[in-house]
Scaffold this motif. Structure first.
Motif, PDB file in Angstrom:
ATOM      1  N   ARG A 167       0.818  -1.206   0.000  1.00 17.55           N
ATOM      2  CA  ARG A 167       0.000   0.000   0.000  1.00 17.55           C
ATOM      3  C   ARG A 167       0.857   1.264   0.000  1.00 17.55           C
ATOM      4  O   ARG A 167       0.594   2.202  -0.756  1.00 17.55           O
ATOM      5  CB  ARG A 167      -0.910  -0.003   1.226  1.00 17.55           C
ATOM      6  N   GLU A 168       1.895   1.294   0.828  1.00 14.28           N
ATOM      7  CA  GLU A 168       2.683   2.514   0.996  1.00 14.28           C
ATOM      8  C   GLU A 168       3.862   2.621   0.041  1.00 14.28           C
ATOM      9  O   GLU A 168       4.221   3.720  -0.380  1.00 14.28           O
ATOM     10  CB  GLU A 168       3.205   2.598   2.442  1.00 14.28           C
ATOM     11  N   LEU A 169       4.482   1.489  -0.286  1.00 14.20           N
ATOM     12  CA  LEU A 169       5.682   1.511  -1.123  1.00 14.20           C
ATOM     13  C   LEU A 169       5.433   0.994  -2.533  1.00 14.20           C
ATOM     14  O   LEU A 169       6.308   1.081  -3.395  1.00 14.20           O
ATOM     15  CB  LEU A 169       6.801   0.691  -0.461  1.00 14.20           C
ATOM     16  N   GLY A 170       4.257   0.430  -2.756  1.00 15.87           N
ATOM     17  CA  GLY A 170       3.892   0.015  -4.104  1.00 15.87           C
ATOM     18  C   GLY A 170       4.420  -1.331  -4.532  1.00 15.87           C
ATOM     19  O   GLY A 170       4.330  -1.688  -5.716  1.00 15.87           O
ATOM     20  N   ALA A 171       4.994  -2.115  -3.611  1.00 18.77           N
ATOM     21  CA  ALA A 171       5.540  -3.426  -3.976  1.00 18.77           C
ATOM     22  C   ALA A 171       5.665  -4.274  -2.727  1.00 18.77           C
ATOM     23  O   ALA A 171       5.619  -3.756  -1.593  1.00 18.77           O
ATOM     24  CB  ALA A 171       6.901  -3.275  -4.656  1.00 18.77           C
ATOM     25  N   SER A 172       5.838  -5.581  -2.911  1.00 21.18           N
ATOM     26  CA  SER A 172       6.013  -6.479  -1.781  1.00 21.18           C
ATOM     27  C   SER A 172       7.410  -6.288  -1.181  1.00 21.18           C
ATOM     28  O   SER A 172       8.313  -5.764  -1.835  1.00 21.18           O
ATOM     29  CB  SER A 172       5.867  -7.931  -2.238  1.00 21.18           C
TER      30      SER A 172
END
Length: 311
Positions: A268-273
């Motif tokens: 959600r916050e960084l755009g990736a796992s």
């Protein structure tokens, strides 16, 4: 006269860059007023930091200032200074260069770096008041370190410069935060590795829950919960990119031991796992789908790391 770009108010308030440590050129105890009651000079390329132990009159680029014991001055390069002493006068001094002082403005951070704070508005002369002993101790340590450990002296003077900058009263956007907001932020930064609740942060800051919510939004433009989440994700991103710590260890280190919650927060916050952030360049922090989460309400019932996001 001083170059205009150093002044916010000529002779009174300077723009002081503090994002990088200074280079101390000379530091020590200055003695004046013995052979003459008047000194007039300038340092064309160096800043002057003085902590006074005496009373005198100081003029900076034509602007008069009264100095007393416990006063501190920070004068930019090229300024014409005029001292009129009242007898033997000793002060602690440092002559230094400040990286970034000649740049038009702060540089853009590289991905993963925090944005520089930019130049600080610092009055030329201030009363250090109760902060005088701590400021004096920093400068005395720098004086002792300078002969054998010049980088240590730079570090001590950097700390002194920050203290001087923080003496200034807030004067507009970008000024130092309200004392209670600063206390709340300091508490959060020191406790990111464990669950945090807004009422707990409020108690640490010495104010009510509702007052903290209003104050935090006014000072930072966002909510307490959003700040905690953002700082946890910034720390997680750093550890994922720059360390070989296992992902569960990183999750625990940023106060999110639930791996499922940590994975969701990263997406959600960084755009990736977490694994994708570790192995690839990835987007910058804040580029994920959670940009609208600033609307999240501060509440008491759940720790900040597992608060639901209203839709």
């Amino acid at each position: 006269m001083t170059d205009d770009h150093y002044w916010l108010r000529p002779g009174m308030v300077a723009a002081v860059p503090l994002d990088e440590p200074p280079a101390v050129v000379s530091i020590g105890v200055g003695l004046h007023g013995v052979t003459s009651s008047l000194d007039v000079f300038r340092l064309p390329e160096l800043w002057q930091l003085h902590l006074y132990r005496y009373a005198a009159e100081l003029t900076v680029d034509g602007v008069p200032h009264a100095i007393r014991p416990g006063h501190v001055s920070l004068v930019p390069p090229g300024a014409v200074v005029r001292y009129r002493y009242r007898g033997r006068s000793e002060h602690l001094y440092a002559h230094l260069r400040l990286p970034g002082a000649d740049e038009a403005g702060p540089t853009e951070p590289r991905p993963g770096e925090r944005r520089p704070c930019g130049p600080r508005a610092v009055p030329v002369v201030q009363d250090a008041g109760a902060g005088t002993p701590a400021l004096s101790e920093l400068l005395l340590r720098a004086i002792a370190a300078a002969p054998g450990a010049p980088r240590r002296a730079d570090a001590e003077v950097w700390g002194a410069l920050w203290r001087v900058a923080e003496l200034a009263e807030p004067t507009g956007p970008g000024a130092r935060p309200h004392a209670s907001a600063a206390a709340a932020i300091a508490f959060v930064e020191s406790h990111l590795a464990r669950p945090l609740r807004v009422p707990e942060v409020a108690r640490a800051a010495g104010i009510s829950h509702n007052h903290l919510i209003r104050l935090f939004r006014r000072e930072t433009g966002g909510t307490v919960v959003a700040y905690i989440r953002r700082r946890r994700m910034e720390r997680a991103r750093h550890l994922l990119r720059e360390s070989t710590l296992a992902i569960p260890a990183i999750a625990a280190a940023v106060g999110m031991p639930d791996l499922q919650a940590f994975n969701k927060a990263c997406r959600r916050e960084l755009g990736a796992s977490p694994r994708a952030i570790r192995t690839g360049p990835g987007p910058r922090a804040g580029a994920g789908a959670g940009a609208g989460a600033e609307a999240e309400a501060d509440a008491e019932e759940a720790p900040a790391y597992d608060r639901p996001v209203p839709r």
